[in-house]
Design a protein around this motif. Structure first.
Motif, mmCIF file in Angstrom:
data_model
loop_
_atom_site.group_PDB
_atom_site.id
_atom_site.type_symbol
_atom_site.label_atom_id
_atom_site.label_comp_id
_atom_site.label_asym_id
_atom_site.label_seq_id
_atom_site.Cartn_x
_atom_site.Cartn_y
_atom_site.Cartn_z
ATOM 1 N N HIS A 144 -45.844 -51.482 95.947
ATOM 2 C CA HIS A 144 -45.991 -50.228 95.200
ATOM 3 C C HIS A 144 -44.660 -49.606 94.772
ATOM 4 O O HIS A 144 -44.572 -48.993 93.726
ATOM 5 C CB HIS A 144 -46.845 -49.217 95.985
ATOM 6 N N ASP A 145 -43.618 -49.801 95.567
ATOM 7 C CA ASP A 145 -42.335 -49.155 95.226
ATOM 8 C C ASP A 145 -41.331 -50.097 94.549
ATOM 9 O O ASP A 145 -40.130 -49.799 94.530
ATOM 10 C CB ASP A 145 -41.713 -48.567 96.502
ATOM 11 N N HIS A 185 -40.340 -44.074 89.568
ATOM 12 C CA HIS A 185 -40.348 -45.462 90.055
ATOM 13 C C HIS A 185 -41.732 -46.112 89.950
ATOM 14 O O HIS A 185 -41.837 -47.334 89.847
ATOM 15 C CB HIS A 185 -39.818 -45.538 91.502
ATOM 16 N N HIS A 209 -49.579 -45.020 91.707
ATOM 17 C CA HIS A 209 -49.667 -44.652 93.120
ATOM 18 C C HIS A 209 -49.202 -43.220 93.372
ATOM 19 O O HIS A 209 -49.459 -42.672 94.435
ATOM 20 C CB HIS A 209 -48.971 -45.675 94.039
ATOM 21 N N HIS A 210 -48.538 -42.588 92.391
ATOM 22 C CA HIS A 210 -48.227 -41.159 92.536
ATOM 23 C C HIS A 210 -49.062 -40.288 91.592
ATOM 24 O O HIS A 210 -48.806 -39.090 91.469
ATOM 25 C CB HIS A 210 -46.732 -40.904 92.302
HETATM 26 FE FE LIG Z 1 -43.651 -44.397 95.594
#
Ligand SMILES: [Fe+2]
Ligand SMILES: [Fe+2]
Length: 280
Positions: A144-145, A185, A209-210
């Motif tokens: 995810h990151d 990101h 995801h954010h």
């Molecule tokens: Fe994140």
């Protein structure tokens, strides 16, 4: 200034190296109708590092409910081609997560620790919320990151402003990135995943995801990954993000979790995480 930086970042995404040749070969074989599990095991087995990561992920993703797979053939038979495809992609990219990221004040291995913790919790949450494909949740949590890998160097160009936003103005990390660079990101990670032709479900889990409610096809997975990352940030497991442990309200709404439920869920997930055998 910000516009130039954003243009450079977009060019860097465009210039991103494709996935390694062996991975592309495996992915191509997965598309062929006459590919057998043995041929696939042979292709994956040519790359020892990839092979051991796929085995590790297949076992991690089964949550210990099935006997351990000791051969690639077993892993492929158990998971099926579609899930193996996700695992191969995850394995191919995840080795990049080990390096240090000075822009995020992460030492070598710290983003990796956050990724593995998020993956483990995402897959646990997937079971809890009856998400049909826990391996997908695992890889979503793991990757995810990935956008941070690219954004890192751009943050350093305007570092004071970035830090001030987070520490003085109490802005969330992804909002501070957007203010300083123009993209966060999650958005950058989504573009990277798209560039590598990841399945839409993974692209969306990474990109949203954010902002899980923006995920059109798979908001549940984006929400699960958001919660997993927040829980994995508790006690700052491998990450420097002052508000990273706060789940997005949209993620809670999508999964129908109220704040009391969340507290309980978080404690259970956290207990599950710390009781896991140490992974790679
Ligand atoms: Fe994140
Ligand atoms: Fe995260």
């Amino acid at each position: 200034m910000r516009a130039t930086r954003l243009t450079q970042l977009l060019q860097a995404i465009d210039r991103l190296r494709p996935l390694p040749g062996n991975v592309t070969r495996i992915l191509r074989a997965l598309e062929e109708p006459d590919t057998t599990a043995s041929l696939l095991a042979e292709l994956i087995g040519l790359d020892q590092a990839l092979a051991s990561q796929v085995l590790h992920m297949a076992n991690a993703a089964s949550l210990g409910y099935a006997p351990e797979c000791t051969t690639l053939h077993q892993a492929i038979m158990r998971l099926g081609f579609k899930r193996i495809k996700t695992l191969v992609m995850g394995a191919a990219v995840s080795n990049q997560l080990n390096r240090g990221l000075p822009g995020y004040r992460l030492g070598p291995g710290q983003l990796w620790n956050h990724a593995v913790a998020s993956a483990t919790i995402a897959q646990w949450l997937a079971q809890r919320f009856n998400y049909p494909n826990p391996e997908e949740a695992y890889i979503g949590g793991l990757l995810h990151d990935i956008g941070k890998l690219l954004l890192d160097q751009y943050l350093l160009l305007d570092y004071q402003a970035f830090l001030e936003l987070m520490h003085t103005k109490k802005t969330l990390l992804w909002q501070a990135e957007e203010t300083v660079i123009g993209l966060n990101h999650a958005q950058v990670g989504g573009m990277m995943a798209e560039k590598w032709s990841f399945p839409t479900v993974l692209v969306e889990a990474i990109r949203y995801h954010h902002a899980p409610s923006l995920s059109f096809e798979h908001p549940h997975l984006a929400a699960i990954v958001n919660l997993a990352s927040a829980i994995a940030t508790r006690d700052t497991i491998g990450i420097t993000d002052p508000y990273g442990d706060i789940p997005h309200p949209e993620a809670l709404a999508i999964l129908h979790v109220n704040s009391a439920d969340y507290e309980r869920l978080r404690d259970q997930a956290y207990r599950y995480l710390v009781n896991q055998p140490q992974s790679s």
